[in-house]
Motif scaffolding. Structure first.
Motif, PDB file in Angstrom:
ATOM      1  N   PRO A 142      -4.477  61.889 153.694  1.00 25.34           N
ATOM      2  CA  PRO A 142      -5.117  63.114 153.206  1.00 25.34           C
ATOM      3  C   PRO A 142      -4.119  64.250 153.026  1.00 25.34           C
ATOM      4  O   PRO A 142      -3.084  64.320 153.699  1.00 25.34           O
ATOM      5  CB  PRO A 142      -6.129  63.438 154.307  1.00 25.34           C
ATOM      6  CG  PRO A 142      -5.550  62.828 155.541  1.00 25.34           C
ATOM      7  CD  PRO A 142      -4.840  61.587 155.095  1.00 25.34           C
ATOM      8  N   ILE A 147     -10.602  66.675 156.879  1.00 25.71           N
ATOM      9  CA  ILE A 147     -10.945  66.270 155.514  1.00 25.71           C
ATOM     10  C   ILE A 147     -12.410  66.599 155.255  1.00 25.71           C
ATOM     11  O   ILE A 147     -13.286  66.249 156.054  1.00 25.71           O
ATOM     12  CB  ILE A 147     -10.718  64.764 155.334  1.00 25.71           C
ATOM     13  CG1 ILE A 147      -9.334  64.360 155.842  1.00 25.71           C
ATOM     14  CG2 ILE A 147     -10.904  64.361 153.880  1.00 25.71           C
ATOM     15  CD1 ILE A 147      -9.144  62.869 155.983  1.00 25.71           C
ATOM     16  N   HIS A 151     -12.923  66.008 149.266  1.00 21.09           N
ATOM     17  CA  HIS A 151     -11.499  65.671 149.153  1.00 21.09           C
ATOM     18  C   HIS A 151     -11.324  64.488 148.192  1.00 21.09           C
ATOM     19  O   HIS A 151     -12.149  63.580 148.126  1.00 21.09           O
ATOM     20  CB  HIS A 151     -10.954  65.311 150.537  1.00 21.09           C
ATOM     21  CG  HIS A 151      -9.464  65.231 150.598  1.00 21.09           C
ATOM     22  ND1 HIS A 151      -8.759  64.187 150.051  1.00 21.09           N
ATOM     23  CD2 HIS A 151      -8.534  66.072 151.155  1.00 21.09           C
ATOM     24  CE1 HIS A 151      -7.470  64.372 150.263  1.00 21.09           C
ATOM     25  NE2 HIS A 151      -7.306  65.506 150.942  1.00 21.09           N
TER      26      HIS A 151
END
Length: 749
Positions: A142, A147, A151
């Motif tokens: 990520p 996250i 995303h």
């Protein structure tokens, strides 16, 4: 392809507050067993589909229905067909990232093909909600921590790719087939009962190695982070999400990062506090392909939607998990110690020898007591033969074998007494009185011993029969329960399955009418729902060998004639004359797929057509089903026509075929219903000039058998032309005007 949404038995829709029928794929696995138990505790019916590749049946101890098969198997359709599930929770999958890297084909088969099969069957058989277990692996490495659901998805392993594709399938199934789908992206789940595989298996792997005093292997430097969440928190999130109206994609996580080194420190702290043992050595190796560096999922969106939050801290969760592993290790040790028993055959021989030796020892003890009593107290019991009493006691308590031993001992004792009295040993055995005394001892001992042995044998036989009867009872009880379970399952299939009594009953309700026109309209709907087609029609057969359309499927591109002339030697002529169904097995072009006659009093009065069907439904099963449905339609239509004939005097004005207002209104309502549902046109004409009812017979002679003349509630005399548009109606108007019958107020609906 469009799925037919399931019709609930007798029209009663299930609600989330009711007891639900929940299918859990992978229900014998780590997460699945916790989820199954949660739904069971909440009072729902549990069905588990698992191939036992990683799950264990002993993980579930409560009542449930089990299907041991793979989610990719074609057998799954029979499971869905026979059990109307309200909800499917799809947890079955390959969860090992390394396996997906080494064998991506296996990963795709388990995670994509299996999911697609479950989605297909859920949509086809009317499942209301589908929950898919996704993963944080869809994000890859990520860009930001924590996250959020929005995303970008950049999976770096086949496992993450398969989860991303699975989410896409769920989204499309929701759009295309109105199946409510919910994708829950789990962070790293851990807890009691977890195996030694999977992305979050690091905790279970460590604990298993600790219990076996093996080195802890860390792939990387241990600073990589994960969002570890306890399995009971995940279970609660799944349950609350399932019972809500939630759809889409959500995170199930703690929103906290924990390094692998912190996991090891936590385990070391538990070992130190419990005194169970010491932390093994730690071996650091290179990072595995496909592993990410850091991960943490933002869980605020789910917390807000379902009022949920993780209750277990990481320390609480790992301590409970440690306790489970320690208990399993203890049970394993106890099991091993139990297995270390002496040689069974040797032990059995020792037991047999002991059983034989004990009665003999007891016999000698009693003999010693009798001898002592005889020599010390003999003068007080001079009238009692102590030797005979001893033989009798032994025979009564020990049976024939020990009775023989007691007789031998008594003979020895008797001989010893006589020899002590001065008699010669040899002369004892030629003395008739002595021999008679010996014979009495033997006779009493053997007879009484035999009787006692016989009773013992009978008692043992009765005991064995009782044991056998008990075993037979248990077997019959299990068989009875199994038959009851099968009976209940069969009843469920009959009542609630796709083509069961419940569905057939709800559809046949549409044929519950005494007006033939209503039955024709309802019959088309029944045929469509049962035969899974949208290209059906019903024609009336008149005396001039013409078929008149009375009902058809509401499909804009279904263009069929309003009337058909029956040609000699044609398939249609054969169906009408033979009164047998026709199936277009050779797929002759421009010919209906199925044709069936509706027969009354050995005369074909109508014909049912099915023009198109899905290829997969062209089976013997659907042929038989078509025969059953047409028979039901025939019965309803015959009942209705008999009713019409029986009420002719009430329906028509005397001496005419003109309907009275009440009945004309019913026919008009049927035509309006046919237009609204199937776009079958009709035309209503008003006769402008007043005619005597007796003179109207010539009007009916100019009409078709499917047309009606009647009086409306306001007294207007009207003609109702069935299956007639404005263009066709104009021909009828012209024909009537030629007979000097004025018609006006044409109304096409």
């Amino acid at each position: 392809m469009k799925y037919n949404r399931k019709i609930e038995p007798f029209g009663r829709p299930r609600k989330w507050g009711d007891k639900l029928r929940v299918l859990i794929t992978g229900g014998y696995g780590f997460i699945g067993s916790f989820v199954a138990e949660k739904f069971y505790q909440e009072g729902h019916d549990i069905f588990i589909l698992d191939d036992l590749s990683s799950g264990k049946k002993e993980n579930i101890t409560f009542r449930h229905k089990s299907f041991i098969t793979n989610v990719t198997s074609s057998n799954c359709e029979q499971i869905f067909k026979g059990h109307p599930f309200d909800m499917v929770i799809h947890l079955a999958a390959n969860v090992n990232v390394s396996t997906s890297m080494n064998n991506p084909t296996y990963d795709a088969d388990a995670n994509i093909v299996g999911l697609l099969n479950m989605l297909h069957l859920s949509g086809k058989y009317g499942v209301k909600k589908f929950i898919f277990a996704s993963s944080a692996a869809v994000y890859g490495d990520p860009l930001t921590i924590p996250i959020e659901e929005e995303h970008d998805l950049h999976p770096i392993s086949p496992y993450g790719m398969s989860k991303q594709i699975g989410e896409y399938y769920c989204e499309q199934w929701s759009k295309l087939y109105q199946l409510d789908t919910l994708c829950l992206r789990f962070s790293n789940v851990f807890g009691p009962g977890q195996g030694n595989s999977g992305e979050a298996g690091v905790i279970s792997i460590f604990l298993n190695r600790v219990m076996n005093k093996q080195k802890l292997v860390v792939f990387g430097d241990g600073t990589q982070t994960r969002d570890f969440i306890f399995v009971k928190d995940v279970t609660e999130a799944i349950y609350r999400s399932a019972m809500s109206e939630l759809t889409g994609v959500y995170h199930v996580s703690t929103n906290q990062e924990t390094t692998i080194n912190e996991v090891i420190d936590e385990i070391k702290g538990i070992l130190d506090s419990t005194g169970v043992g010491n932390l093994p050595a730690i071996l650091y190796k290179d990072k595995n392909p496909g592993d990410i560096e850091n991960s943490s999922l933002d869980n605020r969106k789910l917390m807000k939607e379902i009022d949920w939050a993780p209750k277990y801290t990481f320390s609480q969760g790992i301590y409970e998990t440690f306790q489970w592993f320690y208990q399993q290790k203890t049970k394993s040790k106890q099991s091993k110690s139990t297995k270390q028993k002496p040689n069974k055959s040797k032990q059995d021989n020792q037991s047999v020898h002991t059983e034989k030796l004990i009665p003999l020892i007891e016999n000698f003890v009693i003999f010693t007591i009798i001898v002592a009593a005889h020599f010390t107290l003999g003068e007080y019991f001079s009238n009692i033969d102590m030797k005979l009493l001893y033989v009798l006691i032994i025979a009564l308590f020990f049976g024939k074998t020990q009775a023989v031993v007691s007789c031998a001992l008594v003979i020895v004792l008797f001989s010893y007494e006589n020899m002590m009295a001065g008699r010669d040993f040899i002369t004892l055995f030629i003395d008739n009185e002595v021999l008679m005394q010996f014979a009495v001892y033997l006779f009493i001992g053997l007879i009484v011993g035999y009787i006692i042995d016989r009773k013992k044998i009978d008692a043992h036989g009765a005991k064995q029969e009782l044991v056998a009867a008990g075993q037979k009872y248990d077997f019959l009880q299990d068989l009875y329960q199994e038959i009851r379970d099968q009976k209940e399952e069969l009843e469920t299939q009959i009542v609630e399955s796709e083509d069961g009594i419940g569905k057939i009953y709800s559809m046949v309700q549409q044929l519950d009418s005494l007006e033939p026109d209503d039955i024709f309209v309802g019959a088309t709907a029944v045929i469509e729902q049962t035969m899974k087609t949208n290209a059906a029609a019903i024609y009336l057969v008149n005396s001039n060998r013409y078929l008149r359309l009375v009902s058809k499927s509401r499909r804009n591109d279904l263009i069929i004639p309003s009337s058909i002339m029956v040609k000699d030697e044609s398939v249609l002529a054969q169906v009408i004359s033979s009164k047998e169904n026709f199936f277009n097995k050779k797929f002759v072009e421009n010919m209906p797929q199925m044709i069936a006659p509706i027969v009354k009093q050995d005369k074909t009065i109508a014909v049912v057509f099915i023009y198109e069907m899905n290829f997969e439904n062209l089976t013997l099963y659907y042929q038989n089903l078509f025969h059953v449905i047409v028979s039901l339609i025939s019965s309803s239509l015959i009942k209705a026509t008999d009713y019409v004939q029986a009420t002719n005097q009430e329906r028509y004005y005397d001496g005419t075929v003109v309907l009275k207002p009440e009945y004309f209104a019913k026919i008009l309502a049927s035509k309006q219903k046919a237009w609204q549902q199937f776009k079958i046109p009709y035309t209503k004409l008003s006769i402008e000039k007043t005619y005597q009812l007796e003179q109207l017979n010539k009007v009916t002679q100019l009409l078709r058998e499917t047309d009606y003349v009647g009086v409306e509630a306001d007294g207007t005399l009207s003609i109702l032309l069935a299956n007639t548009d404005e263009k066709t109606a104009q021909h009828v108007i012209t024909r009537l005007q030629y007979q000097q019958i004025s018609v006006g107020g044409t109304a096409n609906d």
